[in-house]
Write an enzyme that holds these catalytic residues in place. Sequence first.
Site, PDB file in Angstrom:
ATOM      1  N   GLU A  60      -6.181 -11.171  42.416  1.00 48.42           N
ATOM      2  CA  GLU A  60      -5.908 -12.694  42.675  1.00 48.42           C
ATOM      3  C   GLU A  60      -6.941 -13.393  43.283  1.00 48.42           C
ATOM      4  O   GLU A  60      -7.041 -13.753  44.435  1.00 48.42           O
ATOM      5  CB  GLU A  60      -4.709 -12.462  43.766  1.00 48.42           C
TER       6      GLU A  60
ATOM      7  N   CYS B  85       7.093 -21.971  23.869  1.00 44.34           N
ATOM      8  CA  CYS B  85       7.069 -22.361  22.519  1.00 44.34           C
ATOM      9  C   CYS B  85       6.309 -21.654  21.701  1.00 44.34           C
ATOM     10  O   CYS B  85       6.106 -21.921  20.290  1.00 44.34           O
ATOM     11  CB  CYS B  85       6.615 -23.906  22.478  1.00 44.34           C
TER      12      CYS B  85
END
Length: 205
Positions: free
Chosen positions: A88, A147
């Site tokens: 992170e 997509c």
Amino acid sequence: MAKLYFYYSSMNAGKSTSLLQSSYNYRERGMNTLILAPELDNRYGVGKVTSRIGLESDAMIFKSTDDLYQLIQQQHNNDTLHCVLVDEAQFLSKEQVFQLGEVTDKLNIPVLAYGLRTDFRGEPFEGSKYLMAWSDNLKELKAICHCGAKATMVVRISDDGTPVREGSQVEIGGNDRYVSMCRRHFRELVFQDGETSQNHSAVGK
């Protein structure tokens, strides 16, 4: 010569899995690694790095005010380190990115930092911005949009599934709060028509 690496992506690209695999590779050869994780990321418990596929490892937590060079140097003096890995890394401060550079330059320890490039508004995190600027090597880890295109952006979603356009840059969460998308679908969801048109007009001036 040690180097500073930045592995960046949107969410769900396998950053933590890659970090844990790299650490394992070093340890398998009898080398010592130090895994660092920000204190504020407590999704799987403080002091843990956990991947979505179930791999995990203990980590040393750090605060935004900690001097990472001093912290790593102390650990290196106690037990020689061969690699430092940061989870992170978008939550690093500018000063801490500079300190990681000093770890590679002065202590000759490679540093592998893993993090998001941008937040839910498409704005760069401070840590990511300076890692992009100062790292020796940049490596993209790829995620996929719904997509099928490469996902480069992150959308924050509310409890009812609608996109969040305002709020604090830092809000800890997983798949329940964030979705990775390509730039096209990010733009369609996050930017309202009026705001998008206004931005285009500003660019043309």
